[in-house]
Design an enzyme around this catalytic site. Sequence first.
Site, mmCIF file in Angstrom:
data_model
loop_
_atom_site.group_PDB
_atom_site.id
_atom_site.type_symbol
_atom_site.label_atom_id
_atom_site.label_comp_id
_atom_site.label_asym_id
_atom_site.label_seq_id
_atom_site.Cartn_x
_atom_site.Cartn_y
_atom_site.Cartn_z
ATOM 1 N N LYS A 135 0.671 -1.286 0.111
ATOM 2 C CA LYS A 135 0.034 0.100 0.146
ATOM 3 C C LYS A 135 0.927 1.207 0.036
ATOM 4 C CE LYS A 135 -4.456 0.807 0.328
ATOM 5 N NZ LYS A 135 -5.676 -0.003 -0.279
ATOM 6 N N GLY A 153 -21.396 5.769 5.185
ATOM 7 C CA GLY A 153 -20.274 6.127 4.094
ATOM 8 C C GLY A 153 -21.064 5.765 2.682
ATOM 9 N N VAL A 154 -21.399 6.788 1.950
ATOM 10 C CA VAL A 154 -21.695 6.454 0.591
ATOM 11 C C VAL A 154 -21.182 7.257 -0.415
ATOM 12 C CG1 VAL A 154 -24.238 5.840 1.358
ATOM 13 C CG2 VAL A 154 -23.655 8.061 1.057
ATOM 14 N N GLY A 155 -19.683 7.053 -0.307
ATOM 15 C CA GLY A 155 -18.739 7.562 -1.311
ATOM 16 C C GLY A 155 -18.490 6.654 -2.563
ATOM 17 N N LYS A 156 -17.487 6.520 -2.923
ATOM 18 C CA LYS A 156 -17.082 5.714 -4.219
ATOM 19 C C LYS A 156 -17.647 4.298 -4.025
ATOM 20 C CE LYS A 156 -12.610 6.261 -4.601
ATOM 21 N NZ LYS A 156 -11.279 6.344 -5.257
ATOM 22 N N VAL A 157 -17.639 3.477 -2.969
ATOM 23 C CA VAL A 157 -18.283 2.385 -2.829
ATOM 24 C C VAL A 157 -19.658 2.103 -2.301
ATOM 25 C CG1 VAL A 157 -17.771 0.028 -1.787
ATOM 26 C CG2 VAL A 157 -15.809 1.378 -2.733
ATOM 27 N N GLY A 158 -19.635 2.909 -1.089
ATOM 28 C CA GLY A 158 -21.119 2.967 -0.426
ATOM 29 C C GLY A 158 -22.348 3.020 -1.168
#
Length: 358
Positions: A80, A180-185
């Site tokens: 990472k 969390g409803v960003g890129k994945v959510g």
Amino acid sequence: MTEGVFGRESGHEQVVFCQDRASGLKAVIGIYSTALGPALGGTRFYPYASEDDALADVLALSKGMAYKNALAGLDLGGGKAVIIGDPATAKSEALLRAYGRFVQSLAGRYITACDVGTYVADMDVVAKETRFVTGRSIDDGGAGDSSVLTAFGVFQGMRACADHRWGSPELAGRRVGVSGVGKVGHLLVGHLVEAGARVVISDVSPAAIERVRAAHPEVEVAANADELVRSRLDVFAPCALGGALNDQTVPELRAEVVCGAANNQLAHPDIEKVLEERGILYAPDYLVNAGGVIQVSDELHGFDFARAQRKASAIYDTTKAVFALAEAEGVPPATAADRLAERRMAEVGRLRSIHLPS
């Protein structure tokens, strides 16, 4: 000695500090293991409060990638990288290209991809300086946004959780909280709504909430993450940054199942014991969120979405296998997942000792 990399006794093979003063680049690349192959993992661009915080994050994330890749059946090690800074103001072509040159200097020991704060377009820029990059745009021969199969894989893991807990993989009628409803959510919400689940969400970004509500007006909105945790849920899905399951949230958690996309959800190892004591089924994060790395790793073979999706579908069966091992050995699911990953790293990694002529 307690300071620095060596004092942490983290077990990493290599940690590289990268700086380019002209562009402002300050990055750390962590390679936990190359037992199964080159270390693959994304680049996180984040305004860490200190260099020590950045180091702690890259050490934890790179170790998690080694276990994730092993458990996903990939012939890849774990690595990472983190770039220190606010991506909204610090990101530039020069910085990304400087970073790409540092990746290239590792000669394939580390292969990068997108993570928090970096996107497909950024990987296309990084790729101008290194061939050891995935998560590139479709126009550039890449897989595009890895969030697509990350969300799909979490959904498959959640179906496996439902089957283990309630005897059916169906999520219709189940109340699922997505933090969390960003890129994945936001993509996970789409799968859940399509499956007939009742979804309630939270996010620190009003814009992220509005995007979900515009697509799925039936979705409920909690005032904040704390309220969501205290809500009566069947499933709680942490999909923001790590540490969502901690000494404050777990005692208040009312869900029967935890299954989400965020990395490093357990604030410390003892939390999994508290979850088990409370009868909450926990799907290890690196098990169920492996769809993204499955997607980008497929680029290494010439990307085919249908093939990558078939591989990500196997997260359902792997999750079931982890729960079965946990019950058989009387350990929490996180411990069972670790054992399966460590077993594969040891058994397959051992084959490197068999010399092959060049």
